[in-house]
Design a protein around this motif. Structure first.
Motif, PDB file in Angstrom:
ATOM      1  N   LYS A   2       9.953  31.097  76.101  1.00 20.51           N
ATOM      2  CA  LYS A   2      10.965  31.688  76.971  1.00 20.51           C
ATOM      3  C   LYS A   2      11.367  30.688  78.031  1.00 20.51           C
ATOM      4  O   LYS A   2      10.540  29.962  78.566  1.00 20.51           O
ATOM      5  N   LYS A   3      12.642  30.669  78.349  1.00 19.15           N
ATOM      6  CA  LYS A   3      13.123  29.776  79.405  1.00 19.15           C
ATOM      7  C   LYS A   3      12.535  30.226  80.732  1.00 19.15           C
ATOM      8  O   LYS A   3      12.477  31.409  81.026  1.00 19.15           O
ATOM      9  N   ASN A   4      12.074  29.260  81.522  1.00 18.02           N
ATOM     10  CA  ASN A   4      11.538  29.589  82.835  1.00 18.02           C
ATOM     11  C   ASN A   4      12.094  28.678  83.927  1.00 18.02           C
ATOM     12  O   ASN A   4      11.647  28.717  85.055  1.00 18.02           O
ATOM     13  N   TRP A  46      12.669  24.792  80.094  1.00 26.42           N
ATOM     14  CA  TRP A  46      11.295  25.288  80.026  1.00 26.42           C
ATOM     15  C   TRP A  46      10.337  24.245  80.575  1.00 26.42           C
ATOM     16  O   TRP A  46      10.404  23.080  80.208  1.00 26.42           O
ATOM     17  N   TYR A  50       4.918  25.786  84.720  1.00 23.35           N
ATOM     18  CA  TYR A  50       5.307  27.031  85.385  1.00 23.35           C
ATOM     19  C   TYR A  50       4.459  28.243  84.983  1.00 23.35           C
ATOM     20  O   TYR A  50       4.039  28.998  85.852  1.00 23.35           O
ATOM     21  N   PRO A  51       4.200  28.486  83.699  1.00 24.97           N
ATOM     22  CA  PRO A  51       3.366  29.653  83.355  1.00 24.97           C
ATOM     23  C   PRO A  51       1.957  29.566  83.955  1.00 24.97           C
ATOM     24  O   PRO A  51       1.389  30.579  84.356  1.00 24.97           O
ATOM     25  N   ASN A  56       8.659  31.180  87.817  1.00 24.13           N
ATOM     26  CA  ASN A  56       9.778  31.381  86.910  1.00 24.13           C
ATOM     27  C   ASN A  56      11.049  31.369  87.751  1.00 24.13           C
ATOM     28  O   ASN A  56      11.235  32.241  88.598  1.00 24.13           O
ATOM     29  N   CYS A  58      14.138  31.186  86.261  1.00 21.79           N
ATOM     30  CA  CYS A  58      15.222  31.624  85.392  1.00 21.79           C
ATOM     31  C   CYS A  58      15.467  33.118  85.630  1.00 21.79           C
ATOM     32  O   CYS A  58      14.601  33.942  85.349  1.00 21.79           O
ATOM     33  N   ASN A  61      14.846  35.800  82.731  1.00 19.30           N
ATOM     34  CA  ASN A  61      13.510  36.095  82.212  1.00 19.30           C
ATOM     35  C   ASN A  61      12.524  36.478  83.307  1.00 19.30           C
ATOM     36  O   ASN A  61      11.333  36.252  83.184  1.00 19.30           O
ATOM     37  N   LYS A  62      12.999  37.064  84.378  1.00 21.60           N
ATOM     38  CA  LYS A  62      12.090  37.510  85.433  1.00 21.60           C
ATOM     39  C   LYS A  62      11.329  38.729  84.954  1.00 21.60           C
ATOM     40  O   LYS A  62      11.833  39.556  84.222  1.00 21.60           O
ATOM     41  N   LYS A  63      10.083  38.811  85.387  1.00 21.83           N
ATOM     42  CA  LYS A  63       9.255  39.961  84.987  1.00 21.83           C
ATOM     43  C   LYS A  63       9.467  41.115  85.935  1.00 21.83           C
ATOM     44  O   LYS A  63       9.777  41.047  87.033  1.00 21.83           O
TER      45      LYS A  63
END
Length: 63
Positions: A2-4, A46, A50-51, A56, A58, A61-63
């Motif tokens: 996933k893009k971050n 990506w 970051y993970p 993040n 982006c 793709n925010k949680k």
């Protein structure tokens, strides 16, 4: 993957990467070749770090 990396983060990474690579090509220090990393992560959108840090930038793709 996933893009971050998004928006301004992506633009800054690409610009910093290009600047560092250009500096290396113009006779700068060998470590300036590290510019390949921000250029690559900015182009892909990506960042593998970051993970691990829970980051993040982006907005899609925010949680």
């Amino acid at each position: 993957m996933k893009k971050n990396v998004g928006g301004i983060d992506k633009i800054l990474r690409i610009l910093v990467g290009i600047a560092l690579i250009a500096w290396a090509l113009m006779g700068g220090p060998v470590w300036a070749w590290i510019g390949i990393l921000p250029l690559f992560t900015g182009a892909l959108g990506w960042c593998p770090l970051y993970p691990l840090l829970g980051l993040n930038t982006c907005p899609l793709n925010k949680k």
